[in-house]
Design an enzyme around this catalytic site. Structure first.
Site, PDB file in Angstrom:
ATOM      1  CB  ALA A  65      -0.888  -0.023   1.238  1.00 52.32           C
ATOM      2  N   GLY A 108       0.904  -5.216   0.818  1.00 54.80           N
ATOM      3  CA  GLY A 108      -0.263  -5.340  -0.050  1.00 54.80           C
ATOM      4  C   GLY A 108       0.094  -5.907  -1.420  1.00 54.80           C
ATOM      5  CD  GLU A 111      -2.052  -8.056   2.675  1.00 58.30           C
ATOM      6  OE1 GLU A 111      -1.826  -6.858   2.414  1.00 58.30           O
ATOM      7  OE2 GLU A 111      -2.622  -8.427   3.718  1.00 58.30           O
ATOM      8  CD  GLU A 131       1.972  -5.690   5.603  1.00 55.16           C
ATOM      9  OE1 GLU A 131       2.872  -6.544   5.840  1.00 55.16           O
ATOM     10  OE2 GLU A 131       1.178  -5.806   4.665  1.00 55.16           O
TER      11      GLU A 131
HETATM   12  C1  HXC Z   1       5.063   4.507  -0.881  1.00 53.72           C
HETATM   13  C2  HXC Z   1       7.104   3.681  -1.488  1.00 53.72           C
HETATM   14  C3  HXC Z   1       6.728   2.383  -1.074  1.00 53.72           C
HETATM   15  C4  HXC Z   1       5.408   2.199  -0.539  1.00 53.72           C
HETATM   16  C5  HXC Z   1       8.718   2.282  -1.820  1.00 53.72           C
HETATM   17  N1  HXC Z   1       8.351   3.564  -1.934  1.00 53.72           N
HETATM   18  N2  HXC Z   1       7.751   1.548  -1.287  1.00 53.72           N
HETATM   19  N3  HXC Z   1       6.273   4.719  -1.398  1.00 53.72           N
HETATM   20  N4  HXC Z   1       4.619   3.296  -0.459  1.00 53.72           N
HETATM   21  N5  HXC Z   1       4.932   1.018  -0.143  1.00 53.72           N
HETATM   22  C6  HXC Z   1       9.131   4.673  -2.440  1.00 53.72           C
HETATM   23  C7  HXC Z   1      10.175   5.149  -1.441  1.00 53.72           C
HETATM   24  O1  HXC Z   1       9.598   6.034  -0.509  1.00 53.72           O
HETATM   25  C8  HXC Z   1      11.132   5.872  -2.371  1.00 53.72           C
HETATM   26  O2  HXC Z   1      10.583   7.119  -2.723  1.00 53.72           O
HETATM   27  C9  HXC Z   1      11.104   5.000  -3.609  1.00 53.72           C
HETATM   28  O3  HXC Z   1       9.892   4.265  -3.559  1.00 53.72           O
HETATM   29  C10 HXC Z   1      12.260   4.013  -3.643  1.00 53.72           C
HETATM   30  O4  HXC Z   1      12.304   3.317  -2.396  1.00 53.72           O
HETATM   31  P1  HXC Z   1      13.672   3.060  -1.587  1.00 53.72           P
HETATM   32  O5  HXC Z   1      13.295   2.568  -0.267  1.00 53.72           O
HETATM   33  O6  HXC Z   1      14.537   4.276  -1.657  1.00 53.72           O
HETATM   34  O7  HXC Z   1      14.335   1.911  -2.480  1.00 53.72           O
HETATM   35  P2  HXC Z   1      15.161   0.634  -1.998  1.00 53.72           P
HETATM   36  O8  HXC Z   1      16.185   1.006  -0.971  1.00 53.72           O
HETATM   37  O9  HXC Z   1      15.619  -0.014  -3.267  1.00 53.72           O
HETATM   38  O10 HXC Z   1      14.110  -0.333  -1.289  1.00 53.72           O
HETATM   39  C11 HXC Z   1      13.005  -0.906  -2.001  1.00 53.72           C
HETATM   40  C12 HXC Z   1      11.987  -1.509  -1.014  1.00 53.72           C
HETATM   41  C13 HXC Z   1      11.627  -0.456   0.070  1.00 53.72           C
HETATM   42  C14 HXC Z   1      12.597  -2.756  -0.356  1.00 53.72           C
HETATM   43  C15 HXC Z   1      10.766  -1.926  -1.844  1.00 53.72           C
HETATM   44  O11 HXC Z   1      11.211   0.729  -0.616  1.00 53.72           O
HETATM   45  C16 HXC Z   1      10.545  -0.865   1.008  1.00 53.72           C
HETATM   46  O12 HXC Z   1      10.788  -1.598   1.938  1.00 53.72           O
HETATM   47  N6  HXC Z   1       9.348  -0.305   0.778  1.00 53.72           N
HETATM   48  C17 HXC Z   1       8.241  -0.363   1.730  1.00 53.72           C
HETATM   49  C18 HXC Z   1       7.628  -1.727   1.779  1.00 53.72           C
HETATM   50  C19 HXC Z   1       6.524  -1.783   2.789  1.00 53.72           C
HETATM   51  O13 HXC Z   1       6.684  -1.445   3.965  1.00 53.72           O
HETATM   52  N7  HXC Z   1       5.423  -2.259   2.324  1.00 53.72           N
HETATM   53  C20 HXC Z   1       4.238  -2.450   3.148  1.00 53.72           C
HETATM   54  C21 HXC Z   1       3.378  -1.239   3.100  1.00 53.72           C
HETATM   55  S1  HXC Z   1       2.012  -1.397   4.164  1.00 53.72           S
HETATM   56  P3  HXC Z   1      11.506   8.453  -2.812  1.00 53.72           P
HETATM   57  O14 HXC Z   1      10.499   9.532  -3.033  1.00 53.72           O
HETATM   58  O15 HXC Z   1      12.255   8.535  -1.518  1.00 53.72           O
HETATM   59  O16 HXC Z   1      12.396   8.156  -3.985  1.00 53.72           O
HETATM   60  C22 HXC Z   1       0.931  -2.374   3.340  1.00 53.72           C
HETATM   61  C23 HXC Z   1      -0.322  -2.680   4.078  1.00 53.72           C
HETATM   62  C24 HXC Z   1      -1.353  -3.286   3.203  1.00 53.72           C
HETATM   63  O17 HXC Z   1       1.144  -2.782   2.257  1.00 53.72           O
HETATM   64  C25 HXC Z   1      -2.655  -3.288   3.934  1.00 53.72           C
HETATM   65  C26 HXC Z   1      -3.835  -3.555   3.067  1.00 53.72           C
HETATM   66  C27 HXC Z   1      -3.751  -3.159   1.671  1.00 53.72           C
END
Ligand code: HXC
Length: 257
Positions: A65, A108, A111, A131
């Site tokens: 998400a 997500g 999922e 998460e």
């Molecule tokens: C918004 C995101 C994002 C996300 C990455 N980005 N994932 N933005 N939502 N889920 C953005 C970062 O902010 C960053 O933006 C750019 O993408 C690149 O990410 P980096 O972290 O700089 O890259 P990297 O070091 O290569 O790492 C990649 C990654 C990491 C491993 C995918 O980004 C990551 O861990 N992302 C979050 C994953 C996460 O927590 N997902 C769960 C979300 S909660 P900028 O602007 O800085 O370039 C969820 C709940 C679902 O999904 C519930 C029901 C639907």
């Protein structure tokens, strides 16, 4: 005009939906999810389409998400947004959906893949429910679908401690159908979708329904449901045609009737 959040194409009775939010690692924003489910619903109602493929790009399927959007939301806003319900729509699609996953499938994103019927993984695919790092838990089926697929213990590690799975581990634990080179993961998924789309449409639809029922019922209720669907297929022209073609040693012509 900004780029479409989902790129679509239709070929050989297969609809391909590519998630396209590259600036945020294909984060599943509400607008992206709404576009995706609208597309899938339209394809489900289209007789010219027999199967669908959802993919991202070679680096990321979807990173979950959109954390930026979610970070400002209150509990009531999340509740009223209807966002998570968009994931539920996938379970109502009657035609088969294949997830073609390369790179990250996180939160997500995983999922979304779990809500599909078949998962083809590229060698660089990585699966996780991170998460817990955000102070939340999966909310669109991760705890339930992973527990049913991987069992309790590995799921606990994934949900409680962000344990991630490589493509090879995911295949070993039964989370994906197979692992293929990055260069060919999408072709492999499309070829599989084309094969399924060329099969008897009513049988494909009822076969998907029957398998999914296994996750909703006791064994005896599931067996009874399967049997009703099996008998129902004897009312179709495709059943007569399929059996006749077998006996006449020729290819069947499916009419979806
Ligand atoms: C918004 C995101 C994002 C996300 C990455 N980005 N994932 N933005 N939502 N889920 C953005 C970062 O902010 C960053 O933006 C750019 O993408 C690149 O990410 P980096 O972290 O700089 O890259 P990297 O070091 O290569 O790492 C990649 C990654 C990491 C491993 C995918 O980004 C990551 O861990 N992302 C979050 C994953 C996460 O927590 N997902 C769960 C979300 S909660 P900028 O602007 O800085 O370039 C969820 C709940 C679902 O999904 C519930 C029901 C639907």
């Amino acid at each position: 005009m900004s780029d479409p959040l989902v790129l679509t194409e239709v070929r050989d009775r297969v609809g391909l939906a590519r998630l396209n939010n590259p600036r945020a690692y294909n984060a599943l924003s509400p607008d992206l999810m709404r576009t995706l489910v609208d597309t899938l619903r339209a394809w489900d109602a289209d007789d010219n389409i027999g199967a669908m493929v959802i993919t991202g790009n070679e680096k990321v399927f979807a990173a979950g998400a959109d954390v930026k959007t979610m970070s400002q939301a209150s509990a009531v806003e999340m509740l009223y947004s209807g966002y998570i319900e968009l994931f539920d729509v996938l379970a109502t699609i009657r035609k088969p959906i294949i997830a073609a996953v390369a790179g990250w499938a996180l939160g997500g994103g995983l999922e979304l893949a779990l809500a599909c019927d078949i998962i083809i993984a590229a060698e660089n695919a990585k699966f996780g429910q991170p998460e817990i790092n955000l102070g939340i838990i999966p909310g669109a089926g991760g705890t339930q679908r992973l527990a049913r697929t991987l069992g309790k213990y590995l799921t606990m590690e994934m949900v409680l401690n962000d344990r991630r799975l490589s493509a090879e581990e995911a295949a070993r634990f039964g989370l994906v159908n197979r692992v293929v080179p990055v260069e060919s993961y999408l072709d492999e998924a499309l070829a599989l979708a084309r094969q399924i789309a060329a099969r008897a449409p009513v049988a494909v639809r009822l076969g998907k329904e029957a398998v999914n029922y296994a996750f909703e019922s006791t064994l005896s209720a599931g067996l009874a449901h399967e049997r009703r669907l099996f008998y129902l297929l004897f009312a179709t022209e495709d059943q007569s045609e399929g059996m006749r073609a077998f006996l006449e040693k020729r290819e069947p012509t499916w009419r979806g009737q």
